[in-house]
Design a protein around this motif. Structure first.
Motif, PDB file in Angstrom:
ATOM      1  N   ALA A  40      46.488  40.609  52.677  1.00  0.00           N
ATOM      2  CA  ALA A  40      45.698  40.856  53.879  1.00  0.00           C
ATOM      3  C   ALA A  40      46.500  41.752  54.816  1.00  0.00           C
ATOM      4  CB  ALA A  40      45.353  39.536  54.555  1.00  0.00           C
ATOM      5  N   PRO A  41      45.842  42.460  55.722  1.00  0.00           N
ATOM      6  CA  PRO A  41      46.563  43.335  56.655  1.00  0.00           C
ATOM      7  C   PRO A  41      47.630  42.580  57.430  1.00  0.00           C
ATOM      8  CG  PRO A  41      44.211  43.762  56.772  1.00  0.00           C
ATOM      9  CD  PRO A  41      44.388  42.549  55.898  1.00  0.00           C
ATOM     10  N   PRO A  87      36.156  33.776  55.583  1.00  0.00           N
ATOM     11  CA  PRO A  87      36.691  35.028  56.165  1.00  0.00           C
ATOM     12  C   PRO A  87      38.189  35.200  55.902  1.00  0.00           C
ATOM     13  CG  PRO A  87      35.176  34.010  57.700  1.00  0.00           C
ATOM     14  CD  PRO A  87      35.335  33.041  56.559  1.00  0.00           C
ATOM     15  N   GLU A  88      38.920  34.108  55.821  1.00  0.00           N
ATOM     16  CA  GLU A  88      40.357  34.218  55.561  1.00  0.00           C
ATOM     17  C   GLU A  88      40.687  34.617  54.131  1.00  0.00           C
ATOM     18  OE1 GLU A  88      38.724  31.628  56.939  1.00  0.00           O
ATOM     19  OE2 GLU A  88      39.596  29.705  56.325  1.00  0.00           O
ATOM     20  N   TYR A  93      42.690  42.518  46.635  1.00  0.00           N
ATOM     21  CA  TYR A  93      43.056  41.677  45.502  1.00  0.00           C
ATOM     22  C   TYR A  93      43.608  42.560  44.376  1.00  0.00           C
ATOM     23  CZ  TYR A  93      41.011  37.557  47.616  1.00  0.00           C
ATOM     24  OH  TYR A  93      40.754  36.503  48.447  1.00  0.00           O
ATOM     25  N   TYR A  94      44.763  42.151  43.862  1.00  0.00           N
ATOM     26  CA  TYR A  94      45.438  42.906  42.825  1.00  0.00           C
ATOM     27  C   TYR A  94      45.544  42.075  41.547  1.00  0.00           C
ATOM     28  CZ  TYR A  94      47.032  45.936  46.621  1.00  0.00           C
ATOM     29  OH  TYR A  94      47.092  46.785  47.695  1.00  0.00           O
ATOM     30  N   CYS A  95      45.262  42.704  40.439  1.00  0.00           N
ATOM     31  CA  CYS A  95      45.487  42.082  39.137  1.00  0.00           C
ATOM     32  C   CYS A  95      46.936  42.314  38.740  1.00  0.00           C
ATOM     33  CB  CYS A  95      44.537  42.691  38.112  1.00  0.00           C
ATOM     34  SG  CYS A  95      44.695  41.985  36.459  1.00  0.00           S
ATOM     35  N   GLN A 115      39.048  45.705  47.155  1.00  0.00           N
ATOM     36  CA  GLN A 115      38.866  45.099  48.477  1.00  0.00           C
ATOM     37  C   GLN A 115      37.811  44.001  48.422  1.00  0.00           C
ATOM     38  OE1 GLN A 115      40.415  45.860  51.625  1.00  0.00           O
ATOM     39  NE2 GLN A 115      39.344  43.971  52.221  1.00  0.00           N
ATOM     40  N   VAL A 116      38.147  42.867  48.993  1.00  0.00           N
ATOM     41  CA  VAL A 116      37.194  41.770  49.188  1.00  0.00           C
ATOM     42  C   VAL A 116      37.115  41.505  50.691  1.00  0.00           C
ATOM     43  CG1 VAL A 116      36.749  39.312  48.841  1.00  0.00           C
ATOM     44  CG2 VAL A 116      37.594  40.710  46.948  1.00  0.00           C
TER      45      VAL A 116
END
Length: 120
Positions: A40-41, A87-88, A93-95, A115-116
């Motif tokens: 997350a940012p 929302p959290e 998301y990375y594989c 991106q999710v």
């Protein structure tokens, strides 16, 4: 070398579901485990779920009971089914694919990220 291609991210309302897919190619037989990480940012990348070559799974506490990792060996693909999204859960998301040569020698392979975004 291992190549990973993710798909399935997007925008969803809180309480909704998404399924991420990660297709692996290359030296697949050398992979010991695969998993999903997220970032997350402003936060560090964290492990979300992993699955070993024998099928053992592990989840971070915040997604237990909501997310399910699975694999289809015939398609060399790993999935992350995400239900009851919050929302959290918003993040890239990375594989990941892990190759363990020996206890002190590991290779990590990464996908490009998907991106999710979960709206409240």
């Amino acid at each position: 070398q291992v190549q990973l291609v993710e798909s399935g991210g997007g925008l969803v309302q809180a309480g909704g579901s998404l399924r991420l897919s990660c297709a692996a190619s290359g030296s697949i037989a050398s992979i010991n485990a695969m998993g999903w990480y997220r970032q997350a940012p402003g936060r560090q990348r964290e492990s979300v779920a992993t699955i070993t070559s024998s099928g053992s799974t592990n989840y971070t506490n915040s997604v237990k009971g909501r997310f399910t990792i699975s694999r289809d060996n015939t398609k060399n693909t790993v999935y992350l089914q995400m239900n009851s999204l919050k929302p959290e859960d918003t993040a890239v998301y990375y594989c990941n694919a892990l190759r363990v040569v020996n206890p002190g020698w590991r290779y990590n392979y990464w996908g490009q990220g998907t991106q999710v975004t979960v709206s409240s």
